[in-house]
Design a protein around this motif. Structure first.
Motif, PDB file in Angstrom:
ATOM      1  N   VAL A  33      -0.646  -0.268   3.137  1.00 27.61           N
ATOM      2  CA  VAL A  33      -0.150   0.323   2.900  1.00 27.61           C
ATOM      3  C   VAL A  33       0.903   1.467   2.436  1.00 27.61           C
ATOM      4  O   VAL A  33       1.668   2.522   2.062  1.00 27.61           O
ATOM      5  CB  VAL A  33       2.047  -0.804   2.369  1.00 27.61           C
ATOM      6  CG1 VAL A  33       3.322  -0.243   2.329  1.00 27.61           C
ATOM      7  CG2 VAL A  33       2.026  -1.816   2.657  1.00 27.61           C
ATOM      8  N   ASP A  34       0.315   1.542   0.663  1.00 27.87           N
ATOM      9  CA  ASP A  34      -0.051   2.514   0.109  1.00 27.87           C
ATOM     10  C   ASP A  34      -0.481   3.205   0.695  1.00 27.87           C
ATOM     11  O   ASP A  34      -0.518   5.171   0.934  1.00 27.87           O
ATOM     12  CB  ASP A  34      -0.619   2.193  -0.988  1.00 27.87           C
ATOM     13  CG  ASP A  34       0.583   1.477  -1.777  1.00 27.87           C
ATOM     14  OD1 ASP A  34       1.529   1.938  -1.610  1.00 27.87           O
ATOM     15  OD2 ASP A  34      -0.307   1.147  -3.144  1.00 27.87           O
ATOM     16  N   LYS A  35      -2.080   2.918   1.361  1.00 27.91           N
ATOM     17  CA  LYS A  35      -2.714   4.000   2.317  1.00 27.91           C
ATOM     18  C   LYS A  35      -2.054   4.634   3.310  1.00 27.91           C
ATOM     19  O   LYS A  35      -2.161   5.642   3.756  1.00 27.91           O
ATOM     20  CB  LYS A  35      -3.908   3.297   3.035  1.00 27.91           C
ATOM     21  CG  LYS A  35      -5.085   4.174   3.428  1.00 27.91           C
ATOM     22  CD  LYS A  35      -5.918   3.262   3.751  1.00 27.91           C
ATOM     23  CE  LYS A  35      -7.138   2.927   2.477  1.00 27.91           C
ATOM     24  NZ  LYS A  35      -7.902   4.158   2.318  1.00 27.91           N
ATOM     25  N   PHE A  36      -1.793   3.906   4.157  1.00 30.16           N
ATOM     26  CA  PHE A  36      -0.775   4.367   4.917  1.00 30.16           C
ATOM     27  C   PHE A  36       0.891   5.325   4.862  1.00 30.16           C
ATOM     28  O   PHE A  36       1.023   6.533   5.482  1.00 30.16           O
ATOM     29  CB  PHE A  36       0.351   2.687   6.105  1.00 30.16           C
ATOM     30  CG  PHE A  36       1.566   2.630   6.538  1.00 30.16           C
ATOM     31  CD1 PHE A  36       1.818   3.888   7.695  1.00 30.16           C
ATOM     32  CD2 PHE A  36       3.010   2.482   6.290  1.00 30.16           C
ATOM     33  CE1 PHE A  36       2.701   4.606   8.668  1.00 30.16           C
ATOM     34  CE2 PHE A  36       4.330   2.498   7.445  1.00 30.16           C
ATOM     35  CZ  PHE A  36       4.081   3.894   8.429  1.00 30.16           C
ATOM     36  N   LEU A  37       0.507   5.070   3.583  1.00 30.67           N
ATOM     37  CA  LEU A  37       2.461   6.087   3.025  1.00 30.67           C
ATOM     38  C   LEU A  37       1.775   7.148   3.009  1.00 30.67           C
ATOM     39  O   LEU A  37       2.167   8.315   3.101  1.00 30.67           O
ATOM     40  CB  LEU A  37       3.431   5.325   2.143  1.00 30.67           C
ATOM     41  CG  LEU A  37       3.893   4.241   2.136  1.00 30.67           C
ATOM     42  CD1 LEU A  37       4.517   3.519   1.326  1.00 30.67           C
ATOM     43  CD2 LEU A  37       5.475   4.648   3.174  1.00 30.67           C
ATOM     44  N   ASN A  38       0.793   7.343   2.400  1.00 29.29           N
ATOM     45  CA  ASN A  38      -0.140   8.283   1.836  1.00 29.29           C
ATOM     46  C   ASN A  38      -0.291   8.783   2.549  1.00 29.29           C
ATOM     47  O   ASN A  38      -0.571  10.305   2.767  1.00 29.29           O
ATOM     48  CB  ASN A  38      -1.944   8.727   1.580  1.00 29.29           C
ATOM     49  CG  ASN A  38      -0.870   7.712  -0.337  1.00 29.29           C
ATOM     50  OD1 ASN A  38      -0.350   7.983  -0.839  1.00 29.29           O
ATOM     51  ND2 ASN A  38      -1.853   6.481  -0.862  1.00 29.29           N
ATOM     52  N   GLU A  41       3.890  12.112   6.818  1.00 27.74           N
ATOM     53  CA  GLU A  41       4.076  13.691   6.288  1.00 27.74           C
ATOM     54  C   GLU A  41       5.456  14.176   6.443  1.00 27.74           C
ATOM     55  O   GLU A  41       6.030  14.980   5.791  1.00 27.74           O
ATOM     56  CB  GLU A  41       4.029  15.184   7.630  1.00 27.74           C
ATOM     57  CG  GLU A  41       2.188  14.860   8.159  1.00 27.74           C
ATOM     58  CD  GLU A  41       2.035  15.570   9.552  1.00 27.74           C
ATOM     59  OE1 GLU A  41       2.596  15.705  10.180  1.00 27.74           O
ATOM     60  OE2 GLU A  41       0.922  15.729  10.087  1.00 27.74           O
ATOM     61  N   GLY A  42       6.168  13.286   6.448  1.00 29.94           N
ATOM     62  CA  GLY A  42       7.343  12.893   5.764  1.00 29.94           C
ATOM     63  C   GLY A  42       8.032  11.852   5.471  1.00 29.94           C
ATOM     64  O   GLY A  42       6.965  10.510   5.157  1.00 29.94           O
ATOM     65  N   LYS A  43       9.865  11.063   5.200  1.00 32.99           N
ATOM     66  CA  LYS A  43       9.699  10.108   4.575  1.00 32.99           C
ATOM     67  C   LYS A  43      10.510   8.933   5.452  1.00 32.99           C
ATOM     68  O   LYS A  43      11.132   8.391   4.442  1.00 32.99           O
ATOM     69  CB  LYS A  43      10.638  10.569   3.340  1.00 32.99           C
ATOM     70  CG  LYS A  43      10.173  11.528   1.903  1.00 32.99           C
ATOM     71  CD  LYS A  43       9.090  10.672   1.391  1.00 32.99           C
ATOM     72  CE  LYS A  43       8.577  11.074   0.111  1.00 32.99           C
ATOM     73  NZ  LYS A  43       7.318  10.313  -0.233  1.00 32.99           N
ATOM     74  N   LYS A  44      10.375   8.834   6.600  1.00 30.36           N
ATOM     75  CA  LYS A  44      11.636   8.197   6.918  1.00 30.36           C
ATOM     76  C   LYS A  44      10.473   6.935   7.476  1.00 30.36           C
ATOM     77  O   LYS A  44       9.710   7.449   9.110  1.00 30.36           O
ATOM     78  CB  LYS A  44      12.204   8.854   8.198  1.00 30.36           C
ATOM     79  CG  LYS A  44      12.527   9.920   7.789  1.00 30.36           C
ATOM     80  CD  LYS A  44      13.864  10.491   8.752  1.00 30.36           C
ATOM     81  CE  LYS A  44      15.702  11.477   8.268  1.00 30.36           C
ATOM     82  NZ  LYS A  44      15.298  12.085   9.976  1.00 30.36           N
ATOM     83  N   ASN A  65      13.254   6.583   3.156  1.00 26.23           N
ATOM     84  CA  ASN A  65      13.616   6.278   3.196  1.00 26.23           C
ATOM     85  C   ASN A  65      14.030   5.388   4.441  1.00 26.23           C
ATOM     86  O   ASN A  65      13.172   5.561   5.710  1.00 26.23           O
ATOM     87  CB  ASN A  65      14.281   7.971   4.099  1.00 26.23           C
ATOM     88  CG  ASN A  65      15.749   7.624   4.761  1.00 26.23           C
ATOM     89  OD1 ASN A  65      16.327   6.197   4.849  1.00 26.23           O
ATOM     90  ND2 ASN A  65      16.133   8.543   5.834  1.00 26.23           N
ATOM     91  N   VAL A  66      13.470   4.070   4.482  1.00 27.34           N
ATOM     92  CA  VAL A  66      13.451   2.660   5.283  1.00 27.34           C
ATOM     93  C   VAL A  66      14.090   2.081   5.607  1.00 27.34           C
ATOM     94  O   VAL A  66      15.024   2.211   5.061  1.00 27.34           O
ATOM     95  CB  VAL A  66      12.047   2.085   4.293  1.00 27.34           C
ATOM     96  CG1 VAL A  66      12.620   1.387   2.894  1.00 27.34           C
ATOM     97  CG2 VAL A  66      10.845   1.567   5.265  1.00 27.34           C
ATOM     98  N   ASP A 103       8.923   9.196  10.762  1.00 27.22           N
ATOM     99  CA  ASP A 103       7.619   9.777  10.638  1.00 27.22           C
ATOM    100  C   ASP A 103       6.796   8.548  10.413  1.00 27.22           C
ATOM    101  O   ASP A 103       5.222   8.113  10.765  1.00 27.22           O
ATOM    102  CB  ASP A 103       7.782  10.296   8.855  1.00 27.22           C
ATOM    103  CG  ASP A 103       8.711  11.535   8.922  1.00 27.22           C
ATOM    104  OD1 ASP A 103       8.068  12.407   9.746  1.00 27.22           O
ATOM    105  OD2 ASP A 103       9.674  11.400   7.773  1.00 27.22           O
ATOM    106  N   GLY A 104       7.228   7.180  10.204  1.00 27.05           N
ATOM    107  CA  GLY A 104       5.740   5.854   9.832  1.00 27.05           C
ATOM    108  C   GLY A 104       6.552   4.898  10.698  1.00 27.05           C
ATOM    109  O   GLY A 104       7.804   4.597  10.727  1.00 27.05           O
ATOM    110  N   ILE A 105       5.923   4.337  11.349  1.00 25.98           N
ATOM    111  CA  ILE A 105       6.028   2.849  11.383  1.00 25.98           C
ATOM    112  C   ILE A 105       5.270   1.927  10.855  1.00 25.98           C
ATOM    113  O   ILE A 105       3.992   1.873  11.337  1.00 25.98           O
ATOM    114  CB  ILE A 105       5.971   2.412  13.665  1.00 25.98           C
ATOM    115  CG1 ILE A 105       7.638   3.201  13.781  1.00 25.98           C
ATOM    116  CG2 ILE A 105       7.081   1.344  13.811  1.00 25.98           C
ATOM    117  CD1 ILE A 105       7.549   3.511  15.243  1.00 25.98           C
ATOM    118  N   MET A 106       5.734   0.960  10.410  1.00 24.77           N
ATOM    119  CA  MET A 106       4.622  -0.427  10.084  1.00 24.77           C
ATOM    120  C   MET A 106       4.863  -1.784  11.330  1.00 24.77           C
ATOM    121  O   MET A 106       6.474  -1.971  11.049  1.00 24.77           O
ATOM    122  CB  MET A 106       5.517  -0.466   8.683  1.00 24.77           C
ATOM    123  CG  MET A 106       4.448  -2.298   7.785  1.00 24.77           C
ATOM    124  SD  MET A 106       4.217  -2.170   6.020  1.00 24.77           S
ATOM    125  CE  MET A 106       6.170  -2.990   6.066  1.00 24.77           C
TER     126      MET A 106
END
Length: 207
Positions: A33-38, A41-44, A65-66, A103-106
């Motif tokens: 998860v940390d690697k993904f968050l790093n 480019e944004g916070k959503k 902002n999840v 910006d990201g989907i988990m």
């Protein structure tokens, strides 16, 4: 024939309490998860198949902002009770109705409850949910084929699992305009996990 994903939803509704006891404080995936968050480019961030919400909360605590979605009402009830400061939605991962970009989907331990045909159909929708250069974190069951297996947390219950080889999922992602950034294999750490190895993928939307 019954929607195979609904077999999983029905089972999760019946094992929600047991699942929370076994996995509700499991943070063994946080290095991924940390690697993904790093990479973001944004916070959503959208957590699809958020379950009891422990990793959703982890992402929020990292300053993002999840929001989380799940189709299991009982799993969501636990998530909402434990983490009332996060927005959780009861929603089908095949038919997301949120009118916003991320910006990201988990997709941790969730996408493998869809058939391969459904995965191919839903990936373009996830592509459209992402901002430019948006990333996806996938944690999948490693292997081959699709089958209904015994749910290890409660005897007598079944659950549908779609297994992937690394080459197979990479080809599917590339065909849907995603670039692979990272891959890994993770060994199971609990006797109650579904299967032995987990396949971890981080990919990026390409324009």
């Amino acid at each position: 024939m019954k929607d195979k994903n609904m077999i999983a939803v029905d089972t999760y509704n019946k094992i929600a309490q047991e699942y929370d006891k076994e996995f509700g404080n499991d943070y063994s995936d946080t290095p991924y998860v940390d690697k993904f968050l790093n990479y973001l480019e944004g916070k959503k961030v959208l957590d699809i198949g958020c379950g009891v919400g422990n990793l959703t909360k982890y992402i929020m605590d990292k300053g993002f902002n999840v929001e989380g979605i799940d189709l299991s009402k009982e799993m969501l009830n636990i998530a909402k009770q434990k983490y009332s400061d996060i927005k959780f939605y009861e929603m089908n991962m095949k038919e997301i109705t949120l009118r916003k970009k991320y910006d990201g989907i988990m997709l941790a331990y969730s996408l493998f409850h869809l058939t391969k045909k459904e995965v191919i159909e839903v990936l373009p929708k996830y592509y459209d949910l992402l901002n430019s250069n948006g990333k996806i974190l996938l944690i999948l069951q490693y292997g081959q084929g699709e089958r209904i297996v015994n749910e290890p947390l409660k005897e007598g219950l079944k659950i549908f699992i779609n297994y992937y080889s690394q080459d197979e999922i990479i080809e599917i992602l590339k065909n849907n305009r995603f670039k692979i950034l990272y891959t890994d294999l993770k060994k199971s750490e609990s006797e109650f996990e579904l299967g032995n190895d987990k396949l971890v993928i981080i990919c990026q939307k390409t324009n």
